[in-house]
Every structure is written in C-alpha cells, then in structure tokens.
Design a protein around this motif. Structure first.
Motif, PDB file in Angstrom:
ATOM      1  N   UNK A 105       0.807  -1.219   0.000  1.00 45.57           N
ATOM      2  CA  UNK A 105       0.000   0.000   0.000  1.00 45.57           C
ATOM      3  C   UNK A 105       0.839   1.268   0.000  1.00 45.57           C
ATOM      4  N   UNK A 106       1.897   1.276   0.808  1.00 46.19           N
ATOM      5  CA  UNK A 106       2.631   2.511   1.071  1.00 46.19           C
ATOM      6  C   UNK A 106       3.996   2.567   0.403  1.00 46.19           C
ATOM      7  N   UNK A 107       4.467   1.440  -0.087  1.00 45.44           N
ATOM      8  CA  UNK A 107       5.783   1.415  -0.708  1.00 45.44           C
ATOM      9  C   UNK A 107       6.886   1.418   0.344  1.00 45.44           C
ATOM     10  N   UNK A 108       8.041   1.904  -0.056  1.00 51.37           N
ATOM     11  CA  UNK A 108       9.215   1.965   0.816  1.00 51.37           C
ATOM     12  C   UNK A 108       9.383   3.405   1.276  1.00 51.37           C
ATOM     13  N   UNK A 109       9.593   3.587   2.572  1.00 53.04           N
ATOM     14  CA  UNK A 109       9.786   4.924   3.141  1.00 53.04           C
ATOM     15  C   UNK A 109      11.283   5.183   3.254  1.00 53.04           C
TER      16      UNK A 109
END
Length: 142
Positions: free
Chosen positions: A97-101
């Motif tokens: 959902x958010x990918x890599x931070x």
C-alpha cells in the motif's frame, strides 16, 4: 515527501493532489520535522473526505539512515489527561500500500474520526498532546 504506492499506481502526483501539495509545502517549511535518527509520527490536520466523513491526516516520518517498509505498531493518541482519540490502535503500513519509506522522507496516512474524536483533536496543543507507539516492527530495505 513520498506518495503512497497505491496513489502513485493510479497516476497521482504531489502536484495534482491537494493533500500531497499541502503536505509537501509543510515539509519544505520544516525540513527537520520528525525525530532525528528515528521513525516518528506527526498528526498534521483534519481532512474532509469526499463522502463528508473526516479523518486525521498523519505523516509517518523516517529519519533513520535506512529505507524501511512493512511498518506495524500500536498507537495511542490523545492528551496527557488520558482522553484518547485512539488507544492501542494497531496500524499496519504495508509495502504493497505505502511502498518503501526512504531516509529523511515522509508519507501520509489517514485514520477516520468521529465528531467527538475530532473535537478532542482540535483541543490538542504541543503542551498537552500524548502520542505513543508500542510493539513497533519494521523491515529494513536492503
């Protein structure tokens, strides 16, 4: 400022989305936002959803030296008097959902609020706010 992976996948950009644009400006105004050498949360504002409901817009901020993903934790958020908007709320920010931070970046997420929770949010100040994370887990991107 990073887009959620699911938003990027549908063609959203910082420039074509009002929420991302506002957050990007706030981060540019305060580039040291977040806790140095740590993961932190910043409760940004109340957002009105298309259906009229409301959510609290949070920034998840990575000030670690490594990219992180699949972040999970239990959040308690409210005031120091023990009035909580969320108490031990389990949050999961998945890579899907958010990918890599990446290091020194932030990604937004929203949590729905009731009118009562919104009233409590509007009474929070930097002096009375209580934000705690427990059972924190994450994967480090190699």
């Amino acid at each position: 400022m990073e887009l959620q992976k699911q938003d990027m996948d549908v063609g959203m950009t910082i420039e074509n989305n009002e929420i991302y644009s506002v957050l990007d400006e706030a981060i540019k105004a305060d580039p040291k936002m977040g806790v140095p050498n740590d993961f932190s949360l910043y409760p940004f504002d109340i957002s009105v959803n298309p259906d009229g409901s409301r959510s609290i817009l949070f920034l998840a901020i990575n000030r670690l030296k490594d990219p992180i993903k699949n972040i999970t934790f239990d959040m308690t958020f409210g005031n120091k008097e023990g009035e909580y908007i969320y108490e031990n709320e389990k949050l999961v920010l998945t890579e899907d959902e958010f990918g890599i931070l990446n290091p020194d970046s932030a990604i937004p997420f929203m949590l729905d609020v009731t009118p009562e929770q919104e009233q409590l949010f509007n009474r929070l100040t930097k002096d009375n706010v209580h934000l705690e994370m427990a059972n924190f887990k994450m994967d480090v991107e190699e």
